[in-house]
Design a protein around this motif. Structure first.
Motif, short mmCIF file in Angstrom:
data_model
loop_
_atom_site.label_atom_id
_atom_site.label_comp_id
_atom_site.label_asym_id
_atom_site.label_seq_id
_atom_site.Cartn_x
_atom_site.Cartn_y
_atom_site.Cartn_z
N ARG A 11 1.52 66.17 5.77
CA ARG A 11 0.61 67.32 5.61
C ARG A 11 0.51 67.72 4.15
NH1 ARG A 11 3.89 69.16 10.19
NH2 ARG A 11 2.76 68.65 12.11
N ALA A 12 1.62 67.64 3.43
CA ALA A 12 1.61 67.97 2.00
C ALA A 12 0.80 66.94 1.22
CB ALA A 12 3.04 68.04 1.46
N LEU A 13 0.96 65.66 1.53
CA LEU A 13 0.20 64.62 0.84
C LEU A 13 -1.29 64.75 1.12
CD1 LEU A 13 2.46 61.47 1.35
CD2 LEU A 13 2.00 62.67 -0.78
N GLU A 14 -1.63 65.07 2.36
CA GLU A 14 -3.04 65.25 2.71
C GLU A 14 -3.63 66.44 1.96
OE1 GLU A 14 -6.59 64.43 5.10
OE2 GLU A 14 -4.95 63.33 4.18
N ALA A 15 -2.85 67.52 1.83
CA ALA A 15 -3.33 68.69 1.09
C ALA A 15 -3.53 68.34 -0.38
CB ALA A 15 -2.33 69.83 1.24
N GLN A 16 -2.63 67.54 -0.95
CA GLN A 16 -2.79 67.12 -2.34
C GLN A 16 -4.06 66.29 -2.50
OE1 GLN A 16 0.80 65.08 -3.37
NE2 GLN A 16 2.08 66.89 -3.15
N ALA A 17 -4.30 65.39 -1.56
CA ALA A 17 -5.49 64.55 -1.64
C ALA A 17 -6.76 65.40 -1.55
CB ALA A 17 -5.48 63.52 -0.52
N ALA A 18 -6.72 66.43 -0.72
CA ALA A 18 -7.88 67.32 -0.57
C ALA A 18 -8.16 68.09 -1.86
CB ALA A 18 -7.65 68.28 0.59
N GLU A 19 -7.09 68.32 -2.64
CA GLU A 19 -7.25 69.04 -3.91
C GLU A 19 -7.54 68.08 -5.06
OE1 GLU A 19 -3.70 71.27 -4.39
OE2 GLU A 19 -3.99 72.40 -2.53
N LEU A 20 -7.77 66.80 -4.72
CA LEU A 20 -8.14 65.78 -5.69
C LEU A 20 -7.05 65.56 -6.73
CD1 LEU A 20 -11.90 66.68 -6.26
CD2 LEU A 20 -10.90 65.02 -4.67
N ARG A 21 -5.79 65.71 -6.33
CA ARG A 21 -4.70 65.37 -7.25
C ARG A 21 -4.55 63.86 -7.26
NH1 ARG A 21 -0.11 69.76 -5.32
NH2 ARG A 21 -1.37 71.63 -5.66
N PRO A 22 -4.27 63.26 -8.44
CA PRO A 22 -4.17 61.80 -8.50
C PRO A 22 -2.99 61.29 -7.69
CG PRO A 22 -3.42 62.81 -10.56
CD PRO A 22 -4.04 63.90 -9.74
N ALA A 23 -3.23 60.24 -6.92
CA ALA A 23 -2.15 59.62 -6.15
C ALA A 23 -1.35 58.69 -7.04
CB ALA A 23 -2.72 58.84 -4.97
N GLN A 24 -0.05 58.62 -6.81
CA GLN A 24 0.83 57.73 -7.56
C GLN A 24 1.42 56.71 -6.60
OE1 GLN A 24 3.69 60.36 -9.31
NE2 GLN A 24 2.33 60.99 -10.96
N ALA A 25 1.48 55.46 -7.05
CA ALA A 25 2.03 54.40 -6.20
C ALA A 25 3.46 54.75 -5.81
CB ALA A 25 1.99 53.07 -6.94
#
Length: 371
Positions: free
Chosen positions: A44-58
């Motif tokens: 849920r936290a990762l999905e929220a970060q993605a929704a806020e357009l935060r860059p994903a890190q490998a």
């Protein structure tokens, strides 16, 4: 195994050996549904970060894809949860280039305290000062190599004061006391654990959470006591350590100042009584399922299998075969096969956490590409 699976920071510090799930001792018997619920918190936290357009890190890009599948199954049973992990992850044994995997424990302490100082309560926990700048992971500031925080001044940045200087008043009014405790040793334990429940005089319970650190290196005072011959490692417990700090106030003050790291706190009024403390991933921790890891190497939300022994007393241990979720970090948690096992809140959790200093095999569950 691709380079992306290992992560660019791993380099030569460890190799990752592919395994099958049937190679994991105890895998069939673990409560995968409990691990899945902890995993969902991270998802849920990762999905929220993605929704806020935060860059994903490998490896968060692949991990996010797995999370989106997990979020479609909010309450699977043990068998379904087990099948999910097996379908979407590949286990890799972490084999350090030197040494072996090592696991310690931590918990959320409970102490008595007061919002205002008096004769009984005079030891403050301080809030985050305005001039403290956290240096992003992997970055450095000129002249501040090796430090994880700095002090912002009109002329630029400088090293932040260490524990001794802060205790002697170096911050002045820059850091406001959040709450007051009875014993310096209690405050020190909270600094090490990163959170606490404080029982106030009116019967209410105040929660405090990590808000930053001065960036200085962490030094274990337990290790220093062992080196000085005050205690032996085999029989050291948290209760024994705290007793020594209380019984030797002047020596304890000097000893604690050998740990130059200093932690700042905030009141965590948003937490419900049943919630665990907030971990580095920004979500409440789950007793027995949340693991602190080296954040420079492993992504939050990554499932990690632990294989070893879990002590019950100084002389008794039980087999440890458990799926954990990376949801926290710590200044002492450094290395590819280094972890800190969250036991929960209160005295019994603290007793168990204080016993855990054991070699453990770490198995990373890497998300399958395209999941």
């Amino acid at each position: 195994m691709s380079a992306a699976a290992a992560g660019p920071a791993l380099n030569d510090r460890a190799r990752l050996d592919p395994l099958a799930f049937h190679d994991l001792a105890g895998w069939e018997d673990d409560d995968h549904a409990a691990a899945f619920q902890a995993f969902l918190r991270s998802c849920r936290a990762l999905e929220a970060q993605a929704a806020e357009l935060r860059p994903a890190q490998a490896p968060q890009a692949d991990l996010l894809a797995v999370c989106r599948e997990a979020l479609k199954r909010p309450d699977p049973g043990r068998a379904e949860a087990k099948r999910f992990f097996e379908a979407h992850f590949q286990p890799f044994a972490v084999v350090p280039s030197s040494g072996q995997g090592f696991l310690t424990g931590y918990y959320e302490p409970e102490f008595e305290g007061s919002r205002t100082p008096d004769e009984a309560y005079s030891v403050p926990l301080l809030d985050r000062p305005e001039d403290l700048v956290t240096i992003p992971q992997g970055e450095t500031l000129p002249g501040l190599e090796g430090l994880q925080a700095a002090r912002r001044t009109p002329d630029g940045y400088e090293p932040y004061p260490d524990r001794a200087a802060i205790e002697d008043g170096a911050l002045g009014t820059l850091a406001r006391p959040v709450v007051y405790l009875k014993e310096p040793g209690e405050a020190f334990i909270i600094h090490v654990q990163g959170s606490a429940r404080i029982r106030l005089g009116d019967g209410s319970v105040m929660r405090v959470a990590y808000a930053g650190r001065n960036g200085r290196p962490y030094t274990s005072i337990g290790r220093l006591l062992v080196e000085r011959g005050e205690m032996d490692l085999e029989t050291m417990t948290l209760a024994k350590l705290m007793g020594w700090l209380k019984d030797h106030p002047q020596e304890a003050r000097d000893l604690m100042r050998q740990n130059r790291s200093y932690i700042f706190f905030r009141e965590a009024a948003e937490l419900a009584p049943e919630d665990g403390p907030i971990g580095g991933a920004g979500i409440p921790l789950v007793p027995g399922r949340s693991l602190a890891v080296d954040r420079s190497l492993w992504a939050y939300g990554l499932p990690i299998w632990l294989d070893g022994q879990l002590p019950v007393t100084l002389d008794e241990a039980e087999p440890l075969g458990r799926l954990m979720i990376a949801q926290d970090t710590g200044s002492a948690i450094v290395g590819p096969a280094r972890g800190d096992f969250f036991f929960g809140s209160g005295e019994e959790a603290g007793r168990r956490a204080g016993l855990l200093r054991h070699a453990v095999r770490f198995v990373i569950l890497q998300p399958k590409s395209g999941s």
